[in-house]
Write an enzyme that holds these catalytic residues in place. Sequence first.
Site, mmCIF file in Angstrom:
data_model
loop_
_atom_site.group_PDB
_atom_site.id
_atom_site.type_symbol
_atom_site.label_atom_id
_atom_site.label_comp_id
_atom_site.label_asym_id
_atom_site.label_seq_id
_atom_site.Cartn_x
_atom_site.Cartn_y
_atom_site.Cartn_z
ATOM 1 N N ASN A 50 0.739 -1.213 0.277
ATOM 2 C CA ASN A 50 0.381 0.114 0.073
ATOM 3 C C ASN A 50 0.714 0.724 -0.319
ATOM 4 O O ASN A 50 1.354 1.710 0.697
ATOM 5 C CB ASN A 50 -1.072 0.225 1.051
ATOM 6 C CG ASN A 50 -0.939 1.478 1.593
ATOM 7 O OD1 ASN A 50 -1.969 1.907 0.293
ATOM 8 N ND2 ASN A 50 -3.044 1.784 2.518
ATOM 9 N N TRP A 51 1.030 2.128 -1.064
ATOM 10 C CA TRP A 51 1.509 3.544 -1.131
ATOM 11 C C TRP A 51 1.660 4.338 -0.292
ATOM 12 O O TRP A 51 2.159 5.283 -0.409
ATOM 13 C CB TRP A 51 2.169 3.221 -2.781
ATOM 14 C CG TRP A 51 3.062 2.102 -3.097
ATOM 15 C CD1 TRP A 51 3.432 0.567 -2.710
ATOM 16 C CD2 TRP A 51 4.146 1.832 -4.633
ATOM 17 N NE1 TRP A 51 3.924 0.465 -3.826
ATOM 18 C CE2 TRP A 51 4.101 0.377 -5.088
ATOM 19 C CE3 TRP A 51 2.900 2.577 -6.202
ATOM 20 C CZ2 TRP A 51 4.886 0.015 -5.474
ATOM 21 C CZ3 TRP A 51 3.905 1.810 -6.945
ATOM 22 C CH2 TRP A 51 4.422 0.697 -7.028
ATOM 23 N N LYS A 52 0.037 4.003 -0.262
ATOM 24 C CA LYS A 52 -0.696 5.476 0.639
ATOM 25 C C LYS A 52 -0.653 6.610 -1.091
ATOM 26 O O LYS A 52 -0.085 6.865 -1.897
ATOM 27 C CB LYS A 52 -0.213 6.170 2.148
ATOM 28 C CG LYS A 52 -0.129 4.530 2.161
ATOM 29 C CD LYS A 52 -0.194 4.532 4.259
ATOM 30 C CE LYS A 52 -0.090 3.554 4.663
ATOM 31 N NZ LYS A 52 -0.513 2.991 6.314
ATOM 32 N N HIS A 61 -9.733 0.717 4.888
ATOM 33 C CA HIS A 61 -8.632 0.343 5.266
ATOM 34 C C HIS A 61 -8.519 1.775 6.845
ATOM 35 O O HIS A 61 -9.775 2.457 6.577
ATOM 36 C CB HIS A 61 -7.875 1.845 4.437
ATOM 37 C CG HIS A 61 -6.204 1.486 5.357
ATOM 38 N ND1 HIS A 61 -6.233 2.360 5.789
ATOM 39 C CD2 HIS A 61 -4.862 0.862 5.000
ATOM 40 C CE1 HIS A 61 -4.491 1.869 6.097
ATOM 41 N NE2 HIS A 61 -3.960 0.182 5.714
ATOM 42 N N GLU A 94 -7.273 4.085 7.762
ATOM 43 C CA GLU A 94 -6.684 5.523 7.797
ATOM 44 C C GLU A 94 -8.526 6.288 7.209
ATOM 45 O O GLU A 94 -7.921 7.560 7.468
ATOM 46 C CB GLU A 94 -5.739 4.987 6.925
ATOM 47 C CG GLU A 94 -4.133 5.343 7.906
ATOM 48 C CD GLU A 94 -3.063 5.060 7.170
ATOM 49 O OE1 GLU A 94 -2.897 4.987 5.523
ATOM 50 O OE2 GLU A 94 -2.175 4.650 7.149
ATOM 51 N N GLU A 143 -5.765 -6.188 10.499
ATOM 52 C CA GLU A 143 -4.820 -4.717 10.558
ATOM 53 C C GLU A 143 -5.573 -4.423 11.745
ATOM 54 O O GLU A 143 -5.855 -2.847 11.529
ATOM 55 C CB GLU A 143 -4.921 -3.771 9.257
ATOM 56 C CG GLU A 143 -4.357 -3.544 8.298
ATOM 57 C CD GLU A 143 -3.685 -3.159 6.779
ATOM 58 O OE1 GLU A 143 -2.597 -3.716 7.111
ATOM 59 O OE2 GLU A 143 -4.409 -2.242 6.697
ATOM 60 N N GLY A 145 1.996 1.645 10.902
ATOM 61 C CA GLY A 145 2.948 2.836 10.750
ATOM 62 C C GLY A 145 3.780 3.271 11.939
ATOM 63 O O GLY A 145 4.175 4.301 12.857
ATOM 64 N N SER A 198 3.365 -2.666 10.166
ATOM 65 C CA SER A 198 4.177 -2.246 10.562
ATOM 66 C C SER A 198 5.880 -3.806 9.667
ATOM 67 O O SER A 198 6.662 -4.011 10.538
ATOM 68 C CB SER A 198 4.546 -1.773 12.316
ATOM 69 O OG SER A 198 3.851 -1.088 12.365
ATOM 70 N N GLY A 206 2.529 -1.509 4.627
ATOM 71 C CA GLY A 206 2.892 0.012 3.427
ATOM 72 C C GLY A 206 4.217 0.440 3.814
ATOM 73 O O GLY A 206 4.703 -0.228 2.812
ATOM 74 N N GLY A 207 4.599 0.939 4.880
ATOM 75 C CA GLY A 207 6.355 1.904 4.856
ATOM 76 C C GLY A 207 6.783 1.025 3.876
ATOM 77 O O GLY A 207 7.539 1.582 3.411
HETATM 78 C C1 PEP Z 1 -0.945 0.083 5.804
HETATM 79 O O1 PEP Z 1 -1.058 1.188 5.993
HETATM 80 O O2 PEP Z 1 -1.565 -1.129 5.772
HETATM 81 C C2 PEP Z 1 0.162 -0.798 6.889
HETATM 82 C C3 PEP Z 1 0.986 -1.798 7.382
HETATM 83 O O3 PEP Z 1 1.203 0.504 7.089
HETATM 84 P P1 PEP Z 1 1.968 -0.422 7.345
HETATM 85 O O4 PEP Z 1 2.991 -1.450 7.301
HETATM 86 O O5 PEP Z 1 3.186 1.128 7.518
HETATM 87 O O6 PEP Z 1 2.119 -0.515 9.117
#
Ligand code: PEP
Length: 253
Positions: A8-10, A94, A96, A164, A170, A209, A230-231
């Site tokens: 997920n590049w957000k 999601h 967010e 999640e 994050g 994470s 994500g990150g």
């Molecule tokens: C996400 O945004 O779906 C996610 C899992 O982010 P991160 O890996 O940065 O925690």
Amino acid sequence: MKRILAGNWKMNLGVAEALALFTSVAEGLRGAGGVSCLVFPPATALHALAGARGPGDPKLGAQNCSTEPKGAFTGEIAAEQAREAGAEYILVGHSERRRLFCESDALVRQKLKAAWRAELTPVLCVGETLAERERRETRDVLARQIQRALEGASPRAPLRVAYEPVWAIGTGVVAAPAEVGEAHAWISEELTAAGRGDEPPTPILYGGSVDPKNAASLAAIPAVDGFLVGGASLRAESFLAIAEALRGDPPAH
Ligand code: PEP
């Protein structure tokens, strides 16, 4: 079933940067097999990535869509438009979007319907906040989110689920293997109750994470069918290292 690695590049990367990252990831995975990869670039890069995508390269997904197919909804993107731009998948629910854009379970349900209408495969994200975990409400939260999302849905509609925990997204804090295993088992029970108990099973990913250091221990959890990252998906090196951890035969459920 191949395990799934989703990135997920957000709201990151311009078109040229997205193309460069996509190319590096695709090259790194080429011929490696073992993992089914998909990425969720920003909507502005979808079409360019679809044009650059070769057979066997990671599949593409959109990060969000409107519930409506077209019309006067300034700033929105229809699931059909995402599909036309090259998306095959879509993130729905999601945390967010639930938290920052006040998306309710009812809206999540409508977005799932929109995804299926446009022949996209939704990745439904569910998970509890830290306060809910501390109040021991995790199971109830997961049950509510899944039941409301899937109410009235065909058990055969394509679906992936991502567990999640909100407190792990994050933050660098990862859920413990026992917590992940337990939550995935509860999600499985809910999916079975929703009529999804038959083969093929609905894949359940873990997200929160995930990075190259913790990926192997998370990949060793039998109930984990893949990761939503994500990150660490924003650098080819870390994303490919996570792919490596997922490769190989999954442990027996
Ligand atoms: C996400 O945004 O779906 C996610 C899992 O982010 P991160 O890996 O940065 O925690």
